[in-house]
Design an enzyme around this catalytic site. Structure first.
Site, PDB file in Angstrom:
ATOM      1  N   HIS A   1      -9.432   0.996   5.228  1.00 48.33           N
ATOM      2  CA  HIS A   1      -8.141   1.217   5.894  1.00 48.33           C
ATOM      3  C   HIS A   1      -8.354   2.151   7.088  1.00 48.33           C
ATOM      4  O   HIS A   1      -9.188   3.047   7.024  1.00 48.33           O
ATOM      5  CB  HIS A   1      -7.140   1.828   4.903  1.00 48.33           C
ATOM      6  CG  HIS A   1      -5.742   1.815   5.444  1.00 48.33           C
ATOM      7  ND1 HIS A   1      -5.295   2.756   6.338  1.00 48.33           N
ATOM      8  CD2 HIS A   1      -4.720   0.951   5.249  1.00 48.33           C
ATOM      9  CE1 HIS A   1      -4.042   2.463   6.663  1.00 48.33           C
ATOM     10  NE2 HIS A   1      -3.673   1.386   6.028  1.00 48.33           N
TER      11      HIS A   1
ATOM     12  N   GLY B   1       2.934  -1.165   4.268  1.00 44.22           N
ATOM     13  CA  GLY B   1       2.896   0.265   3.958  1.00 44.22           C
ATOM     14  C   GLY B   1       4.280   0.772   3.593  1.00 44.22           C
ATOM     15  O   GLY B   1       4.789   0.515   2.499  1.00 44.22           O
ATOM     16  N   GLY B   2       4.928   1.457   4.533  1.00 40.89           N
ATOM     17  CA  GLY B   2       6.209   2.114   4.287  1.00 40.89           C
ATOM     18  C   GLY B   2       7.239   1.260   3.564  1.00 40.89           C
ATOM     19  O   GLY B   2       7.900   1.728   2.625  1.00 40.89           O
TER      20      GLY B   2
ATOM     21  N   GLU C   1      -5.120  -5.041  10.717  1.00 42.44           N
ATOM     22  CA  GLU C   1      -4.111  -3.993  10.908  1.00 42.44           C
ATOM     23  C   GLU C   1      -4.415  -3.248  12.201  1.00 42.44           C
ATOM     24  O   GLU C   1      -5.231  -2.318  12.196  1.00 42.44           O
ATOM     25  CB  GLU C   1      -4.156  -2.990   9.745  1.00 42.44           C
ATOM     26  CG  GLU C   1      -3.753  -3.552   8.410  1.00 42.44           C
ATOM     27  CD  GLU C   1      -3.179  -2.477   7.493  1.00 42.44           C
ATOM     28  OE1 GLU C   1      -2.084  -2.696   6.955  1.00 42.44           O
ATOM     29  OE2 GLU C   1      -3.804  -1.407   7.333  1.00 42.44           O
TER      30      GLU C   1
ATOM     31  N   SER D   1       3.639  -2.072  10.358  1.00 47.30           N
ATOM     32  CA  SER D   1       5.093  -2.097  10.617  1.00 47.30           C
ATOM     33  C   SER D   1       5.772  -3.383  10.148  1.00 47.30           C
ATOM     34  O   SER D   1       6.730  -3.844  10.784  1.00 47.30           O
ATOM     35  CB  SER D   1       5.385  -1.825  12.097  1.00 47.30           C
ATOM     36  OG  SER D   1       4.964  -0.503  12.428  1.00 47.30           O
TER      37      SER D   1
ATOM     38  N   GLY E   1       2.667   2.244  10.900  1.00 49.33           N
ATOM     39  CA  GLY E   1       3.647   3.316  10.775  1.00 49.33           C
ATOM     40  C   GLY E   1       4.362   3.666  12.067  1.00 49.33           C
ATOM     41  O   GLY E   1       4.997   4.708  12.166  1.00 49.33           O
TER      42      GLY E   1
ATOM     43  N   ASN F   1       0.867  -1.175   0.000  1.00 50.78           N
ATOM     44  CA  ASN F   1       0.000   0.000   0.000  1.00 50.78           C
ATOM     45  C   ASN F   1       0.905   1.226   0.000  1.00 50.78           C
ATOM     46  O   ASN F   1       1.505   1.556   1.015  1.00 50.78           O
ATOM     47  CB  ASN F   1      -0.892  -0.041   1.258  1.00 50.78           C
ATOM     48  CG  ASN F   1      -1.725   1.219   1.428  1.00 50.78           C
ATOM     49  OD1 ASN F   1      -1.772   2.069   0.535  1.00 50.78           O
ATOM     50  ND2 ASN F   1      -2.386   1.337   2.575  1.00 50.78           N
ATOM     51  N   TRP F   2       0.987   1.853  -1.158  1.00 55.90           N
ATOM     52  CA  TRP F   2       1.915   2.989  -1.299  1.00 55.90           C
ATOM     53  C   TRP F   2       1.396   4.262  -0.622  1.00 55.90           C
ATOM     54  O   TRP F   2       2.123   5.250  -0.524  1.00 55.90           O
ATOM     55  CB  TRP F   2       2.197   3.272  -2.787  1.00 55.90           C
ATOM     56  CG  TRP F   2       2.948   2.184  -3.488  1.00 55.90           C
ATOM     57  CD1 TRP F   2       3.373   0.997  -2.949  1.00 55.90           C
ATOM     58  CD2 TRP F   2       3.373   2.169  -4.864  1.00 55.90           C
ATOM     59  NE1 TRP F   2       4.032   0.258  -3.900  1.00 55.90           N
ATOM     60  CE2 TRP F   2       4.039   0.946  -5.087  1.00 55.90           C
ATOM     61  CE3 TRP F   2       3.244   3.071  -5.935  1.00 55.90           C
ATOM     62  CZ2 TRP F   2       4.586   0.613  -6.334  1.00 55.90           C
ATOM     63  CZ3 TRP F   2       3.777   2.732  -7.176  1.00 55.90           C
ATOM     64  CH2 TRP F   2       4.450   1.520  -7.366  1.00 55.90           C
ATOM     65  N   LYS F   3       0.140   4.238  -0.225  1.00 54.67           N
ATOM     66  CA  LYS F   3      -0.490   5.417   0.402  1.00 54.67           C
ATOM     67  C   LYS F   3      -0.283   6.661  -0.486  1.00 54.67           C
ATOM     68  O   LYS F   3      -0.183   6.520  -1.710  1.00 54.67           O
ATOM     69  CB  LYS F   3       0.015   5.608   1.836  1.00 54.67           C
ATOM     70  CG  LYS F   3      -0.186   4.334   2.670  1.00 54.67           C
ATOM     71  CD  LYS F   3      -0.004   4.514   4.146  1.00 54.67           C
ATOM     72  CE  LYS F   3      -0.225   3.161   4.837  1.00 54.67           C
ATOM     73  NZ  LYS F   3      -0.137   3.259   6.296  1.00 54.67           N
TER      74      LYS F   3
ATOM     75  N   GLU G   1      -6.784   4.590   8.071  1.00 52.02           N
ATOM     76  CA  GLU G   1      -6.629   6.009   7.731  1.00 52.02           C
ATOM     77  C   GLU G   1      -7.895   6.550   7.062  1.00 52.02           C
ATOM     78  O   GLU G   1      -8.237   7.718   7.214  1.00 52.02           O
ATOM     79  CB  GLU G   1      -5.378   6.193   6.855  1.00 52.02           C
ATOM     80  CG  GLU G   1      -4.116   6.043   7.697  1.00 52.02           C
ATOM     81  CD  GLU G   1      -2.906   5.460   6.997  1.00 52.02           C
ATOM     82  OE1 GLU G   1      -2.844   5.490   5.749  1.00 52.02           O
ATOM     83  OE2 GLU G   1      -2.009   4.953   7.712  1.00 52.02           O
TER      84      GLU G   1
END
Ligand code: 13P
Length: 235
Positions: A95, A219-220, A161, A198, A167, A8-10, A97
């Protein structure tokens, strides 16, 4: 069940970095092939360039959200059918977010997942407790209640999640992940279950060993091709 690794590149990158990242992943797949299913979810505007790079590879792509409506006067929104038109196979919905920044409820998420299924996409439905709920011992109840309300009948994927792990570099213990995955597997026996929060190349193998973990939502670490590929290799 074939493991599934989703990036997930966000809201990160540029057209050039998106194109390069996709191209690097194709090169990795050629030189260090993996048998697992690898999916990337770039920001909407870059779906086209990413699709062009991945088209002739075994890598797949998806989006980070879709509308709860079919079409019409919904300024700024993107329908599941449009994503299908861009050859997406997956879409992340619910998600944390989106839940917190977009005030999305389980009811919205259910509608989005239904639209995704109707368009021929596989929704990846995110669930997870926040830190307060975890500390109050309510994690299992919260996640099962979200699963009850947000997941439609059909071919969906569930991603657990925990909000406090996203993150932050904080990863639940193996037994915490197992407890939730066990409860979800009991409630939704046929649906693949991902873990997200993470995930890095250094902890992926360990998390993937936990019973009922069928894959990862990253994610990151998915923004770096070498790191993301190391995660796919761990699977
Ligand atoms: P991080 O891997 O950056 O913690 O993000 C997890 C996530 O939100 C994936 O959807």
């Amino acid at each position: 069940m074939n493991k599934l690794i989703v990036g997930n590149w966000k809201m990160n990158g540029t057209m050039t970095s998106a194109r390069n990242l996709a191209a690097e992943l194709v090169t990795f797949q050629k030189n260090k092939p993996v048998q697992v299913t690898v999916v990337v979810c770039p920001p909407y505007p870059y779906l086209g360039v990413v699709a062009l790079r991945l088209m002739d590879s075994s890598l797949r792509w998806g989006a980070q959200d879709c509308a709860a409506h079919e079409n019409g006067a919904f300024t700024g929104q993107v329908s599941a059918a449009m994503l299908k038109d861009m050859s997406c196979q997956y879409v992340i919905v619910g998600h944390s977010e989106r839940r917190s920044q977009g005030n999305e409820t389980d009811e919205h998420i259910l509608q989005k997942a239904q639209k995704a299924l109707a368009a021929g996409l596989t929704p990846i439905i995110c669930l997870g407790e926040n830190l307060q709920e975890r500390e109050q011992g309510k994690a299992v109840d919260v996640v099962l209640s979200q699963a009850q309300q947000a997941i439609p009948e059909g071919k969906c994927i569930i991603a657990y999640e925990p909000v406090w792990a996203i993150g932050t570099g904080k990863v639940p213990t193996a037994s915490q992940i197992e407890e939730i995955h066990q409860a979800l597997a009991k409630k939704k026996p046929v649906l693949p279950l991902l873990y997200g929060g993470s995930v890095k190349a250094g902890n992926a193998a360990e998390i993937l060993k936990i019973p009922h973990v069928n894959g990862l939502l990253v994610g990151g670490a998915s923004l770096n091709a070498a790191e993301f590929w190391a995660i796919a290799e761990a699977a």
